[in-house]
Motif scaffolding. Structure first.
Motif, PDB file in Angstrom:
ATOM      1  N   GLY A 128      50.555  22.010  41.945  1.00  0.00           N
ATOM      2  CA  GLY A 128      50.342  20.697  41.368  1.00  0.00           C
ATOM      3  C   GLY A 128      50.390  20.835  39.862  1.00  0.00           C
ATOM      4  N   ASP A 129      49.377  20.340  39.181  1.00  0.00           N
ATOM      5  CA  ASP A 129      49.330  20.506  37.729  1.00  0.00           C
ATOM      6  C   ASP A 129      48.373  21.618  37.307  1.00  0.00           C
ATOM      7  N   LEU A 130      48.060  22.506  38.262  1.00  0.00           N
ATOM      8  CA  LEU A 130      47.224  23.665  37.970  1.00  0.00           C
ATOM      9  C   LEU A 130      48.075  24.924  37.879  1.00  0.00           C
ATOM     10  N   ASP A 131      47.656  25.857  37.029  1.00  0.00           N
ATOM     11  CA  ASP A 131      48.282  27.171  36.973  1.00  0.00           C
ATOM     12  C   ASP A 131      47.415  28.154  37.751  1.00  0.00           C
ATOM     13  N   VAL A 132      48.042  28.855  38.703  1.00  0.00           N
ATOM     14  CA  VAL A 132      47.333  29.812  39.544  1.00  0.00           C
ATOM     15  C   VAL A 132      47.919  31.196  39.311  1.00  0.00           C
ATOM     16  N   ALA A 133      47.043  32.145  38.987  1.00  0.00           N
ATOM     17  CA  ALA A 133      47.460  33.538  38.802  1.00  0.00           C
ATOM     18  C   ALA A 133      47.088  34.327  40.049  1.00  0.00           C
ATOM     19  N   VAL A 134      47.985  35.222  40.478  1.00  0.00           N
ATOM     20  CA  VAL A 134      47.771  36.043  41.661  1.00  0.00           C
ATOM     21  C   VAL A 134      47.921  37.510  41.277  1.00  0.00           C
ATOM     22  N   CYS A 135      46.871  38.285  41.503  1.00  0.00           N
ATOM     23  CA  CYS A 135      46.921  39.736  41.347  1.00  0.00           C
ATOM     24  C   CYS A 135      46.926  40.360  42.743  1.00  0.00           C
ATOM     25  N   ALA A 195      42.227  50.083  36.001  1.00  0.00           N
ATOM     26  CA  ALA A 195      43.425  49.440  36.532  1.00  0.00           C
ATOM     27  C   ALA A 195      43.170  47.979  36.878  1.00  0.00           C
ATOM     28  N   VAL A 196      42.051  47.706  37.523  1.00  0.00           N
ATOM     29  CA  VAL A 196      41.749  46.337  37.944  1.00  0.00           C
ATOM     30  C   VAL A 196      41.430  45.460  36.738  1.00  0.00           C
ATOM     31  N   GLU A 197      40.623  45.968  35.841  1.00  0.00           N
ATOM     32  CA  GLU A 197      40.296  45.180  34.654  1.00  0.00           C
ATOM     33  C   GLU A 197      41.546  44.881  33.831  1.00  0.00           C
ATOM     34  N   ASP A 198      42.486  45.811  33.805  1.00  0.00           N
ATOM     35  CA  ASP A 198      43.728  45.581  33.063  1.00  0.00           C
ATOM     36  C   ASP A 198      44.560  44.474  33.704  1.00  0.00           C
ATOM     37  N   THR A 199      44.733  44.526  35.037  1.00  0.00           N
ATOM     38  CA  THR A 199      45.566  43.498  35.677  1.00  0.00           C
ATOM     39  C   THR A 199      44.888  42.130  35.631  1.00  0.00           C
ATOM     40  N   LEU A 200      43.549  42.110  35.716  1.00  0.00           N
ATOM     41  CA  LEU A 200      42.843  40.832  35.588  1.00  0.00           C
ATOM     42  C   LEU A 200      42.968  40.284  34.168  1.00  0.00           C
ATOM     43  N   ALA A 201      42.911  41.167  33.185  1.00  0.00           N
ATOM     44  CA  ALA A 201      43.063  40.719  31.795  1.00  0.00           C
ATOM     45  C   ALA A 201      44.453  40.150  31.567  1.00  0.00           C
ATOM     46  N   PRO A 244      44.887  30.878  33.340  1.00  0.00           N
ATOM     47  CA  PRO A 244      45.086  30.132  34.587  1.00  0.00           C
ATOM     48  C   PRO A 244      43.885  29.260  34.926  1.00  0.00           C
ATOM     49  N   ASP A 245      44.139  28.233  35.696  1.00  0.00           N
ATOM     50  CA  ASP A 245      43.047  27.397  36.193  1.00  0.00           C
ATOM     51  C   ASP A 245      42.334  28.065  37.370  1.00  0.00           C
ATOM     52  N   LEU A 246      43.058  28.918  38.096  1.00  0.00           N
ATOM     53  CA  LEU A 246      42.510  29.591  39.276  1.00  0.00           C
ATOM     54  C   LEU A 246      43.078  31.005  39.324  1.00  0.00           C
ATOM     55  N   LEU A 247      42.226  31.984  39.658  1.00  0.00           N
ATOM     56  CA  LEU A 247      42.648  33.384  39.726  1.00  0.00           C
ATOM     57  C   LEU A 247      42.396  33.908  41.136  1.00  0.00           C
ATOM     58  N   VAL A 248      43.464  34.369  41.783  1.00  0.00           N
ATOM     59  CA  VAL A 248      43.413  34.899  43.146  1.00  0.00           C
ATOM     60  C   VAL A 248      43.607  36.412  43.097  1.00  0.00           C
ATOM     61  N   ALA A 249      42.744  37.150  43.767  1.00  0.00           N
ATOM     62  CA  ALA A 249      42.938  38.587  43.964  1.00  0.00           C
ATOM     63  C   ALA A 249      43.311  38.799  45.427  1.00  0.00           C
ATOM     64  N   VAL A 279      34.608  38.833  41.787  1.00  0.00           N
ATOM     65  CA  VAL A 279      34.141  37.491  41.420  1.00  0.00           C
ATOM     66  C   VAL A 279      33.370  37.542  40.107  1.00  0.00           C
ATOM     67  N   ASP A 280      32.557  38.560  39.953  1.00  0.00           N
ATOM     68  CA  ASP A 280      31.815  38.711  38.700  1.00  0.00           C
ATOM     69  C   ASP A 280      32.753  38.910  37.509  1.00  0.00           C
ATOM     70  N   GLN A 281      33.949  39.453  37.774  1.00  0.00           N
ATOM     71  CA  GLN A 281      34.936  39.661  36.708  1.00  0.00           C
ATOM     72  C   GLN A 281      35.765  38.406  36.422  1.00  0.00           C
ATOM     73  N   GLY A 282      35.558  37.346  37.208  1.00  0.00           N
ATOM     74  CA  GLY A 282      36.269  36.101  36.952  1.00  0.00           C
ATOM     75  C   GLY A 282      37.230  35.662  38.032  1.00  0.00           C
ATOM     76  N   VAL A 283      37.336  36.409  39.123  1.00  0.00           N
ATOM     77  CA  VAL A 283      38.217  36.030  40.231  1.00  0.00           C
ATOM     78  C   VAL A 283      37.618  34.831  40.966  1.00  0.00           C
ATOM     79  N   ASP A 284      38.469  33.874  41.304  1.00  0.00           N
ATOM     80  CA  ASP A 284      38.020  32.657  41.994  1.00  0.00           C
ATOM     81  C   ASP A 284      38.169  32.726  43.505  1.00  0.00           C
ATOM     82  N   VAL A 285      39.120  33.520  43.994  1.00  0.00           N
ATOM     83  CA  VAL A 285      39.376  33.639  45.427  1.00  0.00           C
ATOM     84  C   VAL A 285      39.743  35.088  45.731  1.00  0.00           C
ATOM     85  N   VAL A 286      39.052  35.687  46.701  1.00  0.00           N
ATOM     86  CA  VAL A 286      39.423  37.007  47.196  1.00  0.00           C
ATOM     87  C   VAL A 286      40.158  36.800  48.515  1.00  0.00           C
TER      88      VAL A 286
END
Length: 331
Positions: A134-141, A174-180, A187-192, A216-223
């Protein structure tokens, strides 16, 4: 107005699925769910195969199964369902070696389908995908702890491999780098999306629970978990859904009569205008004739009861709405 983001378990389009698809229309693999999938605002799947007509079976280490689909039908099928992004960090994307992996990346790019979790080198493998929902940006790691021999190297193709251990310094880095990198897109939403753990396991180990909460504590919205071939329980942590395993969505696998790996759900996340997860809806599905379908009444009842039992230890409760189950995501 809320946007609807669909998440699925394993989409394995090789072997008998590939064989059957040679003599039926490309969208047939989605059964009676094609219109529903296309009607979502976004769709993320775990693509559990490579898309290529080239390559040779991996023999450098022992591998029992090798999954490859013909891109001439597979890419149009993904397009027909409205797939926006494929998680590629898994234990089958290199089944036909580097040539087929690179073909997979190229075919997805040509189809306008984003991907994360595998690449021509380690840097590319850990690069997140960013898609519009839609009008949201979603990032996927996309990350995996399966098949370390498939891990990308500094100059060699492969997957975004990590150990699922929040105490491991290499994993943290590695994880903190890809999340950064994902967050740099604002993004409006971050998926791991995580391909983790062994097959046919009904409950997540404590290491997965710790890792998911840390994300989730690092900022992920959906696991978005997958790998077990059977769905596991759902936890809501800090108002964010943790799908420990989403099971199998479509494949040709033998069915365990007790675990019923042919049954799962289409997981639909309602996301508010600010990118806040509002509710999670589970639509029961089952695999038949090498395609995915809405579950029969008996299968749907079984899956609804089973996911509630598996989610009870996390304190998660569902409401029934028509054939679906719904859980609210209020913090």
């Amino acid at each position: 107005m809320a946007h609807r983001l669909g998440l699925t378990g394993d989409v394995m389009l090789g072997r008998l699925v590939d064989e059957y698809q040679q003599r039926r229309p490309a969208p047939a693999v989605w059964g009676d769910l094609e219109d529903h999938l296309r009607g979502l605002d976004g769709l993320v799947v775990n693509l559990e195969c490579c898309l290529s007509a080239r390559g040779r079976q991996w023999r450098r280490t022992e591998r029992a199964f090798h999954f490859r689909a013909e891109p001439e039908w597979a890419v149009p099928a993904l397009e027909a369902a409205g797939v926006d992004a494929c998680a590629l960090a898994n234990n089958h994307v290199l089944d036909y070696e580097e040539e087929a992996l690179l073909d997979t990346l190229g075919h997805l790019d040509e189809g306008g389908i984003a991907h994360a979790g595998a690449g021509e080198n380690r840097e590319a493998a850990f690069e997140p995908a960013v898609v519009a929902v839609g009008d949201l940006d979603v990032a996927v790691c996309s990350l995996t702890d399966n098949t370390p021999e498939y891990a990308a190297g500094a100059e060699s193709p492969g997957t975004a491999y990590v150990d699922i251990d929040i105490e491991d310094a290499k994993t943290q880095t590695a994880v903190e780098d890809t999340l950064a990198r994902a967050m740099a897109h604002d993004p409006d939403l971050l998926v791991a999306s995580l391909h983790w753990g062994p097959n046919m396991v009904e409950t997540p180990p404590q290491s997965h629970r710790d890792f998911a909460r840390w994300l989730v504590d690092q900022g992920v919205d959906v696991v978005h978990g997958h790998s077990a071939h059977v769905f596991q329980g759902i936890e809501v942590y800090q108002g964010r859904p943790i799908l420990y395993d989403t099971g199998d969505f479509v494949d040709d696998y033998a069915v365990d009569p007790r675990l019923r790996n042919d049954r799962s759900f289409l997981f639909e996340l309602a996301v508010g205008e600010a990118g806040t997860p509002l509710e999670l809806r589970l639509l029961p599905t089952e695999i038949d004739d090498f395609a995915v379908h809405r579950a029969s009444a008996e299968a749907a009842d079984w899956s609804r009861e089973r996911v509630q039992d598996l989610s009870d230890p996390f304190g998660t409760t569902f409401e029934r709405e028509d054939e679906s189950l719904v859980v609210g995501l209020e913090p």
